[in-house]
Design an enzyme around this catalytic site. Structure first.
Site, PDB file in Angstrom:
ATOM      1  N   ASP A  99      13.672  -0.986   2.267  1.00 24.83           N
ATOM      2  CA  ASP A  99      14.005  -0.210   1.071  1.00 24.83           C
ATOM      3  C   ASP A  99      14.114   1.295   1.300  1.00 24.83           C
ATOM      4  O   ASP A  99      14.018   2.075   0.364  1.00 24.83           O
ATOM      5  CB  ASP A  99      12.931  -0.464   0.010  1.00 24.83           C
ATOM      6  N   GLU A 121      13.509  -8.453   4.912  1.00 21.57           N
ATOM      7  CA  GLU A 121      12.542  -8.098   3.855  1.00 21.57           C
ATOM      8  C   GLU A 121      13.278  -7.870   2.531  1.00 21.57           C
ATOM      9  O   GLU A 121      13.194  -6.811   1.901  1.00 21.57           O
ATOM     10  CB  GLU A 121      11.686  -6.875   4.224  1.00 21.57           C
ATOM     11  N   GLU A 135      12.542   3.700  -3.596  1.00 19.35           N
ATOM     12  CA  GLU A 135      12.629   2.432  -2.856  1.00 19.35           C
ATOM     13  C   GLU A 135      13.094   1.258  -3.717  1.00 19.35           C
ATOM     14  O   GLU A 135      13.834   0.395  -3.245  1.00 19.35           O
ATOM     15  CB  GLU A 135      11.281   2.109  -2.200  1.00 19.35           C
ATOM     16  N   HIS A 211       1.242   8.444   0.963  1.00 18.81           N
ATOM     17  CA  HIS A 211       2.426   9.233   1.303  1.00 18.81           C
ATOM     18  C   HIS A 211       3.577   9.144   0.310  1.00 18.81           C
ATOM     19  O   HIS A 211       4.568   9.833   0.446  1.00 18.81           O
ATOM     20  CB  HIS A 211       2.967   8.792   2.673  1.00 18.81           C
ATOM     21  N   ARG A 213       6.487   9.192  -2.519  1.00 21.37           N
ATOM     22  CA  ARG A 213       7.096  10.275  -3.299  1.00 21.37           C
ATOM     23  C   ARG A 213       6.586  10.335  -4.737  1.00 21.37           C
ATOM     24  O   ARG A 213       6.384  11.409  -5.284  1.00 21.37           O
ATOM     25  CB  ARG A 213       8.629  10.120  -3.306  1.00 21.37           C
ATOM     26  N   HIS A 244       0.015  11.522   6.735  1.00 18.59           N
ATOM     27  CA  HIS A 244       1.474  11.528   6.909  1.00 18.59           C
ATOM     28  C   HIS A 244       1.956  12.968   7.084  1.00 18.59           C
ATOM     29  O   HIS A 244       1.459  13.867   6.406  1.00 18.59           O
ATOM     30  CB  HIS A 244       2.096  10.892   5.659  1.00 18.59           C
TER      31      HIS A 244
HETATM   32  C1  UD1 Z   1      10.012   7.441   4.065  1.00 15.18           C
HETATM   33  C2  UD1 Z   1      10.631   6.397   3.134  1.00 15.18           C
HETATM   34  C3  UD1 Z   1       9.550   5.566   2.467  1.00 15.18           C
HETATM   35  C4  UD1 Z   1       8.585   4.988   3.483  1.00 15.18           C
HETATM   36  C5  UD1 Z   1       8.064   6.093   4.381  1.00 15.18           C
HETATM   37  C6  UD1 Z   1       7.212   5.494   5.455  1.00 15.18           C
HETATM   38  C7  UD1 Z   1      12.684   7.038   1.958  1.00 15.18           C
HETATM   39  C8  UD1 Z   1      13.259   7.728   0.799  1.00 15.18           C
HETATM   40  N1  UD1 Z   1      11.360   7.076   2.069  1.00 15.18           N
HETATM   41  O1  UD1 Z   1       9.293   8.330   3.246  1.00 15.18           O
HETATM   42  O2  UD1 Z   1      10.158   4.489   1.753  1.00 15.18           O
HETATM   43  O3  UD1 Z   1       7.526   4.384   2.799  1.00 15.18           O
HETATM   44  O4  UD1 Z   1       9.162   6.770   4.983  1.00 15.18           O
HETATM   45  O5  UD1 Z   1       6.401   6.422   6.068  1.00 15.18           O
HETATM   46  O6  UD1 Z   1      13.404   6.473   2.753  1.00 15.18           O
HETATM   47  N2  UD1 Z   1       8.110  14.011   8.894  1.00 15.18           N
HETATM   48  C9  UD1 Z   1       7.823  14.520  10.157  1.00 15.18           C
HETATM   49  N3  UD1 Z   1       7.794  13.650  11.215  1.00 15.18           N
HETATM   50  C10 UD1 Z   1       8.028  12.328  11.081  1.00 15.18           C
HETATM   51  C11 UD1 Z   1       8.319  11.832   9.813  1.00 15.18           C
HETATM   52  C12 UD1 Z   1       8.360  12.684   8.727  1.00 15.18           C
HETATM   53  O7  UD1 Z   1       7.601  15.699  10.323  1.00 15.18           O
HETATM   54  O8  UD1 Z   1       7.981  11.600  12.083  1.00 15.18           O
HETATM   55  C13 UD1 Z   1       8.143  14.951   7.750  1.00 15.18           C
HETATM   56  C14 UD1 Z   1       9.452  15.775   7.714  1.00 15.18           C
HETATM   57  O9  UD1 Z   1       9.172  17.060   7.239  1.00 15.18           O
HETATM   58  C15 UD1 Z   1      10.278  15.004   6.688  1.00 15.18           C
HETATM   59  C16 UD1 Z   1       9.191  14.567   5.724  1.00 15.18           C
HETATM   60  O10 UD1 Z   1       8.071  14.205   6.535  1.00 15.18           O
HETATM   61  O11 UD1 Z   1      11.273  15.804   6.098  1.00 15.18           O
HETATM   62  C17 UD1 Z   1       9.545  13.413   4.817  1.00 15.18           C
HETATM   63  O12 UD1 Z   1      10.109  12.330   5.509  1.00 15.18           O
HETATM   64  P1  UD1 Z   1      10.987  11.260   4.672  1.00 15.18           P
HETATM   65  O13 UD1 Z   1      11.459  10.186   5.588  1.00 15.18           O
HETATM   66  O14 UD1 Z   1      12.013  11.968   3.860  1.00 15.18           O
HETATM   67  O15 UD1 Z   1       9.973  10.676   3.607  1.00 15.18           O
HETATM   68  P2  UD1 Z   1       8.725   9.713   3.782  1.00 15.18           P
HETATM   69  O16 UD1 Z   1       7.729  10.103   2.749  1.00 15.18           O
HETATM   70  O17 UD1 Z   1       8.307   9.636   5.179  1.00 15.18           O
HETATM   71  N1  UDP Z   2       0.995   2.895  10.305  1.00 16.31           N
HETATM   72  C1  UDP Z   2       0.829   3.415  11.608  1.00 16.31           C
HETATM   73  N2  UDP Z   2       0.143   4.590  11.781  1.00 16.31           N
HETATM   74  C2  UDP Z   2      -0.371   5.284  10.726  1.00 16.31           C
HETATM   75  C3  UDP Z   2      -0.160   4.788   9.418  1.00 16.31           C
HETATM   76  C4  UDP Z   2       0.534   3.595   9.251  1.00 16.31           C
HETATM   77  O1  UDP Z   2       1.257   2.786  12.574  1.00 16.31           O
HETATM   78  O2  UDP Z   2      -0.977   6.333  10.955  1.00 16.31           O
HETATM   79  C5  UDP Z   2       1.730   1.631  10.148  1.00 16.31           C
HETATM   80  C6  UDP Z   2       1.051   0.604   9.277  1.00 16.31           C
HETATM   81  O3  UDP Z   2       0.136  -0.183  10.013  1.00 16.31           O
HETATM   82  C7  UDP Z   2       2.233  -0.205   8.781  1.00 16.31           C
HETATM   83  C8  UDP Z   2       3.314   0.833   8.628  1.00 16.31           C
HETATM   84  O4  UDP Z   2       2.924   1.933   9.455  1.00 16.31           O
HETATM   85  O5  UDP Z   2       2.666  -1.134   9.754  1.00 16.31           O
HETATM   86  C9  UDP Z   2       3.433   1.260   7.204  1.00 16.31           C
HETATM   87  O6  UDP Z   2       4.162   2.418   7.149  1.00 16.31           O
HETATM   88  P1  UDP Z   2       4.074   3.433   5.934  1.00 16.31           P
HETATM   89  O7  UDP Z   2       2.769   3.282   5.232  1.00 16.31           O
HETATM   90  O8  UDP Z   2       4.427   4.750   6.486  1.00 16.31           O
HETATM   91  O9  UDP Z   2       5.286   2.949   5.028  1.00 16.31           O
HETATM   92  P2  UDP Z   2       5.466   1.841   3.904  1.00 16.31           P
HETATM   93  O10 UDP Z   2       5.014   0.529   4.428  1.00 16.31           O
HETATM   94  O11 UDP Z   2       4.698   2.303   2.720  1.00 16.31           O
HETATM   95  O12 UDP Z   2       6.930   1.888   3.619  1.00 16.31           O
END
Ligand code: UD1
Ligand code: UDP
Length: 373
Positions: A99, A121, A135, A211, A213, A244
């Site tokens: 998603d 999924e 999502e 984490h 939104r 996160h």
């Molecule tokens: C995204 C997904 C969410 C998922 C989550 C898992 C969307 C809209 N959201 O949200 O569904 O649950 O990933 O974690 O697709 N950043 C870093 N390094 C990283 C990753 C992120 O610095 O490796 C920071 C960056 O500043 C980035 C911000 O986090 O701009 C947000 O990342 P983003 O993928 O937009 O949103 P998530 O909250 O991670």
């Molecule tokens: N996870 C990880 N390291 C972390 C936090 C989460 O490997 O520090 C793993 C977790 O075990 C799961 C996945 O990341 O497999 C979930 O990701 P996240 O919570 O970022 O996203 P969501 O499932 O909510 O989309």
């Protein structure tokens, strides 16, 4: 010689990568398939952690992540990045997961080039378009675009049938259970120095993640305040929170929770460290989707820091409880788990409504049948 069927898996965030990794590895073993991997790099560091653990070397990396990115930029960068990639490689099928904005954009990019999409999924629904945001709408849109729908549970498949989606719906289990079966074992030794020296036997330990939104702003502050009160009121309790990297999370968490005794803020862990930490903690507090699936399989109670869930199976089974996003409700739910032994025991029954570790095998079977037809 017969040419191979080209299948391209596209993913970009940590959870997609964790859940697609076992499938990518399984596809690689099929002699008549050329398995291609394109990552968008929506996540950079957290994606690379997963690629390393599962030894996946992408064929294409769009490297789209920006600091504090917004949804429009993830969408447009993915669409623009994927268009020439799909034209060049011409896969017969594109696999997307779950998603995220990477997933919906990749499905749309494939649709624009009339390439069939398979959705791993599929069929999870909260029925609220703004929760989880974005999502819930992302996965609804992918269901319209996809031709093959791999639903983790029978209830997920029913959701898709109710929406009259086109194409083939199959119940496969969730690939996260396939991944979990390879990562967790009793003799595991942590790489992380703090975790290696942590005494899990000397008192209860909560694993916390948040984490989402829709939890930006007041909800994340309330979550932090509830957790802070918990460690202050319960001597011996420890909380470990891999935070996160999103600045919308980092900033309030550091402000509310820095330098609190027994509350440990650490960097995101690689997936094997995370799964084994989950296995050793007392219970989990989270707004994550993936953790709601993994923790029940490991016999760990979960308090969900949200107002709803698209994963009701473990709630029905009694191991997951919706704690909400208000400070008092979260505090009381965790306090009950820490003090009411019967409640803890009831919730700590291992249940696994999400599969038997053979989801990839079933998904491959469906893909082979589809290729054959
Ligand atoms: C995204 C997904 C969410 C998922 C989550 C898992 C969307 C809209 N959201 O949200 O569904 O649950 O990933 O974690 O697709 N950043 C870093 N390094 C990283 C990753 C992120 O610095 O490796 C920071 C960056 O500043 C980035 C911000 O986090 O701009 C947000 O990342 P983003 O993928 O937009 O949103 P998530 O909250 O991670
Ligand atoms: N996870 C990880 N390291 C972390 C936090 C989460 O490997 O520090 C793993 C977790 O075990 C799961 C996945 O990341 O497999 C979930 O990701 P996240 O919570 O970022 O996203 P969501 O499932 O909510 O989309």
């Amino acid at each position: 010689m017969m040419s191979k069927h080209k299948i391209m898996s596209v993913f970009g965030t940590r959870p997609e990568a964790i859940k697609m990794a076992p499938l990518v590895q399984a596809l690689k073993r099929l002699a008549h398939v050329e398995s291609l991997v394109c990552v968008t790099g929506q996540h950079r560091d957290m994606l690379d952690q997963v690629l390393n653990i599962f030894s996946i070397r992408p064929d294409v990396d769009l490297n789209i992540m920006r600091f504090d990115q917004d949804l429009t930029s993830i969408t447009t960068r993915t669409l623009e990045g994927l268009a020439p990639v799909l034209s060049e490689y011409k896969p017969e099928l594109v696999l997307v997961h779950g998603d995220t904005t990477t997933s919906v954009s990749a499905a749309l990019a494939a649709f624009y080039q009339k390439i069939p999409v398979a959705h791993v999924e599929a069929g999870l629904r909260s029925m609220d378009p703004y929760s989880p945001y974005p999502e819930e709408m992302n996965r609804c849109l992918i269901s319209r675009l996809a031709q093959l729908h791999f639903a983790p549970t029978a209830a997920n498949a029913d959701n898709l049938r109710r929406e009259n989606v086109l194409g083939l719906i199959s119940v496969t289990g969730n690939t996260v259970i396939d991944a979990l079966m390879t990562t967790v074992y009793d003799t595991y030794e942590f790489q992380h120095e703090f975790l290696r020296s942590f005494d899990f036997d000397s008192g209860p330990t909560i694993l916390l993640t948040a984490h989402r939104r829709e939890n930006f702003g007041q909800p994340i502050v309330s979550i932090c305040r509830a957790v802070r009160r918990l460690v202050e009121d319960h001597p011996g309790l420890r909380v470990i929170y891999p935070v996160h990297p999103n600045p919308q999370i980092q900033q309030p968490v550091r402000q509310e929770l820095a330098d609190i005794e027994h509350l440990y803020l650490i960097e995101p862990l690689d997936v094997q460290e995370m799964h084994n930490l989950m296995d050793r903690c007392s219970f989990v507090m989270t707004d994550s989707g993936g953790l709601q699936e993994e923790a029940p399989a490991l016999g760990k109670p979960v308090l969900v820091l949200r107002t709803e869930t698209e994963r009701p199976e473990a709630v029905v089974a009694g191991t997951v409880e919706i704690a909400g996003v208000e400070e008092e409700g979260i505090y009381q739910a965790a306090h009950a788990l820490l003090t009411d032994r019967d409640k803890f025991r009831r919730m700590a029954t291992a249940v696994n409504p999400y599969g038997d570790g053979r989801a990839c095998e079933r998904i491959l079977g469906c893909i082979e049948t589809w290729l054959g037809s």
